[in-house]
Design an enzyme around this catalytic site. Structure first.
Site, PDB file in Angstrom:
ATOM      1  N   CYS A 114       0.831  -1.211   0.000  1.00  0.00           N
ATOM      2  CA  CYS A 114       0.000   0.000   0.000  1.00  0.00           C
ATOM      3  C   CYS A 114       0.862   1.256   0.000  1.00  0.00           C
ATOM      4  O   CYS A 114       1.652   1.495   0.912  1.00  0.00           O
ATOM      5  CB  CYS A 114      -0.925   0.003   1.217  1.00  0.00           C
ATOM      6  SG  CYS A 114      -1.878   1.522   1.374  1.00  0.00           S
ATOM      7  N   CYS A 170       0.328   3.461   3.122  1.00  0.00           N
ATOM      8  CA  CYS A 170       0.994   2.904   4.307  1.00  0.00           C
ATOM      9  C   CYS A 170       2.489   3.225   4.263  1.00  0.00           C
ATOM     10  O   CYS A 170       3.106   3.503   5.297  1.00  0.00           O
ATOM     11  CB  CYS A 170       0.769   1.399   4.402  1.00  0.00           C
ATOM     12  SG  CYS A 170      -0.876   0.917   4.984  1.00  0.00           S
ATOM     13  N   HIS A 225      -4.479   1.363   8.115  1.00  0.00           N
ATOM     14  CA  HIS A 225      -4.954   0.980   6.784  1.00  0.00           C
ATOM     15  C   HIS A 225      -6.405   0.504   6.838  1.00  0.00           C
ATOM     16  O   HIS A 225      -6.727  -0.455   7.539  1.00  0.00           O
ATOM     17  CB  HIS A 225      -4.081  -0.141   6.201  1.00  0.00           C
ATOM     18  CG  HIS A 225      -4.511  -0.561   4.835  1.00  0.00           C
ATOM     19  ND1 HIS A 225      -3.990  -0.009   3.686  1.00  0.00           N
ATOM     20  CD2 HIS A 225      -5.464  -1.440   4.431  1.00  0.00           C
ATOM     21  CE1 HIS A 225      -4.579  -0.543   2.643  1.00  0.00           C
ATOM     22  NE2 HIS A 225      -5.482  -1.416   3.062  1.00  0.00           N
ATOM     23  N   ASN A 249     -13.369   9.274  -3.158  1.00  0.00           N
ATOM     24  CA  ASN A 249     -13.644   8.363  -4.275  1.00  0.00           C
ATOM     25  C   ASN A 249     -13.713   6.947  -3.710  1.00  0.00           C
ATOM     26  O   ASN A 249     -12.805   6.508  -2.999  1.00  0.00           O
ATOM     27  CB  ASN A 249     -12.539   8.461  -5.334  1.00  0.00           C
ATOM     28  CG  ASN A 249     -12.526   9.803  -6.024  1.00  0.00           C
ATOM     29  OD1 ASN A 249     -13.580  10.411  -6.241  1.00  0.00           O
ATOM     30  ND2 ASN A 249     -11.342  10.292  -6.369  1.00  0.00           N
ATOM     31  N   GLY A 262     -13.175   6.338  -9.561  1.00  0.00           N
ATOM     32  CA  GLY A 262     -11.832   6.899  -9.671  1.00  0.00           C
ATOM     33  C   GLY A 262     -10.904   6.545  -8.532  1.00  0.00           C
ATOM     34  O   GLY A 262      -9.789   7.071  -8.469  1.00  0.00           O
ATOM     35  N   THR A 283      -8.062   4.865  -6.838  1.00  0.00           N
ATOM     36  CA  THR A 283      -6.876   4.161  -7.337  1.00  0.00           C
ATOM     37  C   THR A 283      -5.981   3.677  -6.204  1.00  0.00           C
ATOM     38  O   THR A 283      -5.121   2.820  -6.429  1.00  0.00           O
ATOM     39  CB  THR A 283      -6.046   5.053  -8.274  1.00  0.00           C
ATOM     40  OG1 THR A 283      -5.650   6.232  -7.565  1.00  0.00           O
ATOM     41  CG2 THR A 283      -6.844   5.451  -9.515  1.00  0.00           C
ATOM     42  N   HIS A 314      -6.466   2.772   0.296  1.00  0.00           N
ATOM     43  CA  HIS A 314      -6.247   3.189   1.685  1.00  0.00           C
ATOM     44  C   HIS A 314      -7.072   4.462   1.811  1.00  0.00           C
ATOM     45  O   HIS A 314      -6.841   5.423   1.057  1.00  0.00           O
ATOM     46  CB  HIS A 314      -4.745   3.430   1.908  1.00  0.00           C
ATOM     47  CG  HIS A 314      -4.358   3.869   3.288  1.00  0.00           C
ATOM     48  ND1 HIS A 314      -3.312   3.283   3.987  1.00  0.00           N
ATOM     49  CD2 HIS A 314      -4.831   4.862   4.088  1.00  0.00           C
ATOM     50  CE1 HIS A 314      -3.171   3.893   5.156  1.00  0.00           C
ATOM     51  NE2 HIS A 314      -4.088   4.864   5.239  1.00  0.00           N
ATOM     52  N   HIS A 374      -8.857   7.838   2.006  1.00  0.00           N
ATOM     53  CA  HIS A 374      -8.282   9.180   1.945  1.00  0.00           C
ATOM     54  C   HIS A 374      -9.339  10.180   1.541  1.00  0.00           C
ATOM     55  O   HIS A 374     -10.149   9.921   0.660  1.00  0.00           O
ATOM     56  CB  HIS A 374      -7.096   9.254   0.971  1.00  0.00           C
ATOM     57  CG  HIS A 374      -7.382   8.711  -0.397  1.00  0.00           C
ATOM     58  ND1 HIS A 374      -7.399   7.358  -0.663  1.00  0.00           N
ATOM     59  CD2 HIS A 374      -7.662   9.331  -1.570  1.00  0.00           C
ATOM     60  CE1 HIS A 374      -7.670   7.160  -1.940  1.00  0.00           C
ATOM     61  NE2 HIS A 374      -7.849   8.335  -2.519  1.00  0.00           N
ATOM     62  N   HIS A 402      -9.854  13.719  -0.204  1.00  0.00           N
ATOM     63  CA  HIS A 402      -9.271  14.804  -0.994  1.00  0.00           C
ATOM     64  C   HIS A 402      -9.860  16.117  -0.474  1.00  0.00           C
ATOM     65  O   HIS A 402     -11.086  16.249  -0.382  1.00  0.00           O
ATOM     66  CB  HIS A 402      -9.666  14.688  -2.466  1.00  0.00           C
ATOM     67  CG  HIS A 402      -9.181  13.471  -3.183  1.00  0.00           C
ATOM     68  ND1 HIS A 402      -8.120  13.509  -4.081  1.00  0.00           N
ATOM     69  CD2 HIS A 402      -9.614  12.190  -3.168  1.00  0.00           C
ATOM     70  CE1 HIS A 402      -7.949  12.290  -4.594  1.00  0.00           C
ATOM     71  NE2 HIS A 402      -8.834  11.482  -4.070  1.00  0.00           N
TER      72      HIS A 402
END
Ligand code: AMP
Ligand code: ZN
Length: 117
Positions: free
Chosen positions: A9, A12, A51, A90, A96, A98, A101, A103, A105
């Protein structure tokens, strides 16, 4: 196991410091760093250090850390002096995602169209 670091990852590895990132904030449970391919003048990713594959998995396994991530998005916006901004999670490759893990934005510093593409 949920929350354990994953060898494959990217995020990570950023948490572990083995891949560099421009970190703008850090708490006990989260880090925030600039996206390598920014889509707005401010484009920061806020992630849990643990994670979890996406936002919903994070909220189910560690709701207090999900709250920490959201609180940190506001802290980033304050530091970047954003009056308005957008938080995007996402979720799923069709949307989208990718990096698997969780997150957030944080996007701001330009006009943001609604609905998004
Ligand atoms: P998503 O497509 O929602 O999974 O978001 C993953 C984000 O990670 C994308 O916006 C990428 O530009 C960003 N990204 C990929 N690699 C890196 C990296 N090494 N440092 C910072 N951001 C990255
Ligand atoms: Zn990870």
């Amino acid at each position: 196991m949920a929350g354990e670091p994953q060898d494959d990852c990217l995020f990570c590895k950023i948490v572990a410091g083995t891949i560099p990132a421009t970190i703008v904030r850090e708490t006990d449970t989260t880090i925030a760093f600039r996206d390598i391919n920014p889509q707005a003048p401010t484009h920061v990713l806020v992630i849990p250090k643990a994670h979890h594959q996406d936002a919903a998995a994070l909220a189910a396994a560690a709701p207090e850390v999900a709250a920490d991530v959201l609180r940190e998005t506001q802290a980033v916006a304050d530091e970047e002096k954003l009056e308005s901004y957008r938080i995007v999670f996402n979720t799923g490759s069709g949307a989208g995602q990718t990096v698997w893990h969780a997150h957030a934005h944080v996007l701001g510093g330009r006009g943001l169209e609604w609905p998004p593409g």
